[in-house]
Design a protein around this motif. Structure first.
Motif, PDB file in Angstrom:
ATOM      1  N   ASP A 154     -38.363  20.537  18.193  1.00 20.64           N
ATOM      2  CA  ASP A 154     -37.042  20.069  18.848  1.00 20.64           C
ATOM      3  C   ASP A 154     -36.754  18.747  18.200  1.00 20.64           C
ATOM      4  O   ASP A 154     -35.431  19.010  17.727  1.00 20.64           O
ATOM      5  N   GLU A 155     -37.549  18.190  17.329  1.00 17.09           N
ATOM      6  CA  GLU A 155     -37.144  16.714  17.158  1.00 17.09           C
ATOM      7  C   GLU A 155     -36.811  17.070  15.492  1.00 17.09           C
ATOM      8  O   GLU A 155     -35.429  16.637  15.172  1.00 17.09           O
ATOM      9  N   GLY A 156     -37.452  17.931  14.926  1.00 22.52           N
ATOM     10  CA  GLY A 156     -37.085  18.502  13.815  1.00 22.52           C
ATOM     11  C   GLY A 156     -35.352  19.267  13.729  1.00 22.52           C
ATOM     12  O   GLY A 156     -34.437  18.843  12.830  1.00 22.52           O
ATOM     13  N   PHE A 157     -35.438  19.908  14.716  1.00 30.30           N
ATOM     14  CA  PHE A 157     -33.721  20.706  14.848  1.00 30.30           C
ATOM     15  C   PHE A 157     -32.681  19.505  14.946  1.00 30.30           C
ATOM     16  O   PHE A 157     -31.837  19.503  14.403  1.00 30.30           O
ATOM     17  N   ALA A 158     -32.970  18.538  16.098  1.00 30.99           N
ATOM     18  CA  ALA A 158     -31.995  17.942  16.188  1.00 30.99           C
ATOM     19  C   ALA A 158     -31.438  16.683  15.686  1.00 30.99           C
ATOM     20  O   ALA A 158     -30.655  16.459  14.735  1.00 30.99           O
ATOM     21  N   SER A 159     -32.678  16.223  14.776  1.00 34.11           N
ATOM     22  CA  SER A 159     -32.785  15.378  13.610  1.00 34.11           C
ATOM     23  C   SER A 159     -32.189  15.856  12.368  1.00 34.11           C
ATOM     24  O   SER A 159     -31.417  15.971  11.954  1.00 34.11           O
ATOM     25  N   THR A 160     -32.073  17.185  12.142  1.00 32.40           N
ATOM     26  CA  THR A 160     -32.366  17.357  10.670  1.00 32.40           C
ATOM     27  C   THR A 160     -30.058  18.590  11.218  1.00 32.40           C
ATOM     28  O   THR A 160     -29.296  18.189  10.253  1.00 32.40           O
ATOM     29  N   PHE A 161     -29.777  19.002  12.600  1.00 32.94           N
ATOM     30  CA  PHE A 161     -28.571  18.988  12.868  1.00 32.94           C
ATOM     31  C   PHE A 161     -27.246  17.438  13.006  1.00 32.94           C
ATOM     32  O   PHE A 161     -26.301  17.899  11.700  1.00 32.94           O
ATOM     33  N   TRP A 162     -28.131  16.846  13.189  1.00 32.49           N
ATOM     34  CA  TRP A 162     -27.419  15.454  13.415  1.00 32.49           C
ATOM     35  C   TRP A 162     -27.309  15.425  11.763  1.00 32.49           C
ATOM     36  O   TRP A 162     -26.086  13.819  11.849  1.00 32.49           O
ATOM     37  N   ASN A 163     -28.498  15.182  11.020  1.00 36.23           N
ATOM     38  CA  ASN A 163     -28.102  14.518   9.406  1.00 36.23           C
ATOM     39  C   ASN A 163     -27.228  15.531   8.977  1.00 36.23           C
ATOM     40  O   ASN A 163     -27.221  15.153   7.756  1.00 36.23           O
ATOM     41  N   ALA A 164     -27.169  16.997   9.835  1.00 38.21           N
ATOM     42  CA  ALA A 164     -26.995  17.442   8.104  1.00 38.21           C
ATOM     43  C   ALA A 164     -25.033  17.998   8.729  1.00 38.21           C
ATOM     44  O   ALA A 164     -24.018  17.947   7.557  1.00 38.21           O
ATOM     45  N   LEU A 165     -24.230  17.529   9.659  1.00 37.41           N
ATOM     46  CA  LEU A 165     -23.111  17.643   9.677  1.00 37.41           C
ATOM     47  C   LEU A 165     -22.460  16.863   9.514  1.00 37.41           C
ATOM     48  O   LEU A 165     -22.341  16.016   9.845  1.00 37.41           O
ATOM     49  N   ASN A 166     -21.763  17.364   8.667  1.00 37.28           N
ATOM     50  CA  ASN A 166     -20.696  16.432   7.608  1.00 37.28           C
ATOM     51  C   ASN A 166     -19.281  16.623   7.887  1.00 37.28           C
ATOM     52  O   ASN A 166     -18.602  16.167   7.113  1.00 37.28           O
ATOM     53  N   ALA A 167     -19.106  17.310   8.613  1.00 35.20           N
ATOM     54  CA  ALA A 167     -17.371  18.040   9.122  1.00 35.20           C
ATOM     55  C   ALA A 167     -17.511  18.572  10.162  1.00 35.20           C
ATOM     56  O   ALA A 167     -18.327  19.222  10.524  1.00 35.20           O
ATOM     57  N   LEU A 168     -16.489  18.149  10.814  1.00 28.10           N
ATOM     58  CA  LEU A 168     -16.043  18.818  12.044  1.00 28.10           C
ATOM     59  C   LEU A 168     -15.354  20.039  12.310  1.00 28.10           C
ATOM     60  O   LEU A 168     -14.521  19.846  13.301  1.00 28.10           O
ATOM     61  N   ASP A 169     -16.193  21.183  11.393  1.00 33.65           N
ATOM     62  CA  ASP A 169     -15.625  22.067  11.850  1.00 33.65           C
ATOM     63  C   ASP A 169     -15.869  23.175  12.361  1.00 33.65           C
ATOM     64  O   ASP A 169     -17.282  22.935  11.892  1.00 33.65           O
ATOM     65  N   THR A 170     -15.490  24.091  12.832  1.00 34.38           N
ATOM     66  CA  THR A 170     -16.537  25.114  13.138  1.00 34.38           C
ATOM     67  C   THR A 170     -17.321  25.789  12.080  1.00 34.38           C
ATOM     68  O   THR A 170     -18.560  25.651  12.781  1.00 34.38           O
ATOM     69  N   ASP A 171     -17.136  26.115  11.389  1.00 30.49           N
ATOM     70  CA  ASP A 171     -17.972  26.413  10.399  1.00 30.49           C
ATOM     71  C   ASP A 171     -19.056  25.620  10.029  1.00 30.49           C
ATOM     72  O   ASP A 171     -20.412  26.032   9.731  1.00 30.49           O
ATOM     73  N   SER A 172     -18.796  24.761   9.915  1.00 26.59           N
ATOM     74  CA  SER A 172     -20.170  23.292   9.022  1.00 26.59           C
ATOM     75  C   SER A 172     -20.556  23.508  10.443  1.00 26.59           C
ATOM     76  O   SER A 172     -22.039  23.072   9.973  1.00 26.59           O
ATOM     77  N   ILE A 173     -20.253  23.772  11.636  1.00 20.38           N
ATOM     78  CA  ILE A 173     -21.245  23.169  12.975  1.00 20.38           C
ATOM     79  C   ILE A 173     -22.134  24.548  13.096  1.00 20.38           C
ATOM     80  O   ILE A 173     -23.132  24.648  13.251  1.00 20.38           O
ATOM     81  N   ILE A 174     -21.789  25.385  12.821  1.00 18.96           N
ATOM     82  CA  ILE A 174     -22.348  26.763  12.790  1.00 18.96           C
ATOM     83  C   ILE A 174     -23.346  27.133  11.625  1.00 18.96           C
ATOM     84  O   ILE A 174     -24.631  27.257  12.042  1.00 18.96           O
ATOM     85  N   LYS A 175     -23.071  26.355  10.997  1.00 11.53           N
ATOM     86  CA  LYS A 175     -23.513  26.635   9.553  1.00 11.53           C
ATOM     87  C   LYS A 175     -25.093  25.630   9.751  1.00 11.53           C
ATOM     88  O   LYS A 175     -26.122  25.589   9.405  1.00 11.53           O
ATOM     89  N   THR A 176     -24.715  24.222  10.107  1.00 11.26           N
ATOM     90  CA  THR A 176     -25.372  23.430  10.905  1.00 11.26           C
ATOM     91  C   THR A 176     -26.997  23.420  11.670  1.00 11.26           C
ATOM     92  O   THR A 176     -27.904  23.358  11.134  1.00 11.26           O
ATOM     93  N   GLN A 177     -26.107  24.405  12.596  1.00 13.86           N
ATOM     94  CA  GLN A 177     -26.657  25.394  14.248  1.00 13.86           C
ATOM     95  C   GLN A 177     -27.973  25.992  13.005  1.00 13.86           C
ATOM     96  O   GLN A 177     -29.165  26.268  13.421  1.00 13.86           O
TER      97      GLN A 177
END
Ligand SMILES: C[S@@+](CC[C@H](N)C(=O)[O-])C[C@H]1O[C@@H](n2cnc3c(N)ncnc32)[C@H](O)[C@@H]1O
Length: 258
Positions: free
Chosen positions: A175-198
């Motif tokens: 869970d921690e690996g998921f959460a921290s990678t998600f927020w560290n990888a998220l660098n653009a607030l567009d839908t494509d980026s969120i899906i890729k980051t997920q």
């Protein structure tokens, strides 16, 4: 893009994989940051990182401490080549191919030995880890430090084969690996980026959990408990300067001094 993510060290096979996954987790970055603080306090003239992989830690440290000499040692020529290409023109840093268990059998010039997620790679039986400590103590200079920074099997587990305790811990690490990678990888607030980051974060979380299964089976991942390391370090002759968790998911730094 094809990668072999079967085991933790494979995160270090390419710079790209490393940057995307393990290199963005809170636990990896946390250990790196704490190791940096300890080097600042110890103010060594030279540092050897044993098991330096693609060089992320050594490169970061060599940039921070330009008057300290760094050498990174890893047994895999492929990751040493990546590290060497990434270090660019840092003149206080070099990388060499070598076996850390052999490195500690010779007189050691460096006054700070850093092991970040590498001590547990000394393969079973545990006597190999005990020999490593004895060799390091014997060949280090008086006053030199040995810093072991990695994930431990909790002392509360009944032992190294307490699979339930290990898998419970790794489900939290997932869970921690998921959460921290998600927020560290998220660098653009567009839908494509969120899906890729997920997708990246899911990959990281799942692979962290797979690593936990290897830990439980003692397959390529030979983790130990903190109390064991403290006891064996003292028996080798070391003073224990620090034995401190850096988070609640069992990443910890143990700092020995000769
Ligand atoms: C998890 S990685 C270490 C990550 C690295 N310290 C960092 O901060 O980015 C573990 C590394 O230890 C190396 N390794 C394992 N056993 C070794 C040995 N006996 N001698 C040298 N390197 C070893 C592996 O090749 C791998 O690259």
């Amino acid at each position: 893009m094809e990668h072999d993510f079967d085991k933790t060290p494979s995160y270090f096979n390419t710079e790209e994989a490393f940057e995307k996954y393990l290199g963005m987790t809170s636990y990896y970055l946390g250990l790196q940051k704490c190791a940096e603080k300890l080097i600042r306090l110890a103010s060594p003239k030279s540092v050897a990182e044993l098991g330096s992989a693609t060089g992320a830690t050594c490169i970061r440290l060599a940039k921070r401490f330009s008057d300290v000499r760094f050498v990174g040692i890893d047994m895999r020529a492929d990751v040493v080549a990546i590290a060497t290409s990434l270090k660019e023109n840092l003149s206080n840093l070099s990388f060499v191919v070598g076996d850390m268990t052999q490195f500690v059998k010779q007189p050691i010039e460096e006054d700070f030995l850093l092991m970040l997620y590498s001590y547990h790679h000394i393969i079973d039986p545990l006597a190999n880890k005990v020999d490593f400590l004895a060799d390091a103590y014997h060949n280090m200079k008086k006053g030199a430090y040995l810093c072991i920074a990695e994930t431990f099997i909790p002392d509360s587990a009944s032992g190294l084969s307490d699979k339930d305790a290990i898998l419970r811990l790794w489900s939290t690490r997932k869970d921690e690996g998921f959460a921290s990678t998600f927020w560290n990888a998220l660098n653009a607030l567009d839908t494509d980026s969120i899906i890729k980051t997920q997708a990246i974060a899911e990959y990281c979380g799942e692979n962290e959990y797979l690593a936990g299964k290897l830990v439980a089976e003692r397959n390529d991942e030979f983790l130990i408990q903190p109390a064991w390391l403290i006891e064996k370090g003292k028996l080798a002759g070391f003073n224990v300067i620090l034995n401190q968790a850096i988070n609640s998911i069992e990443d910890r730094i143990i700092l020995f001094r000769k």
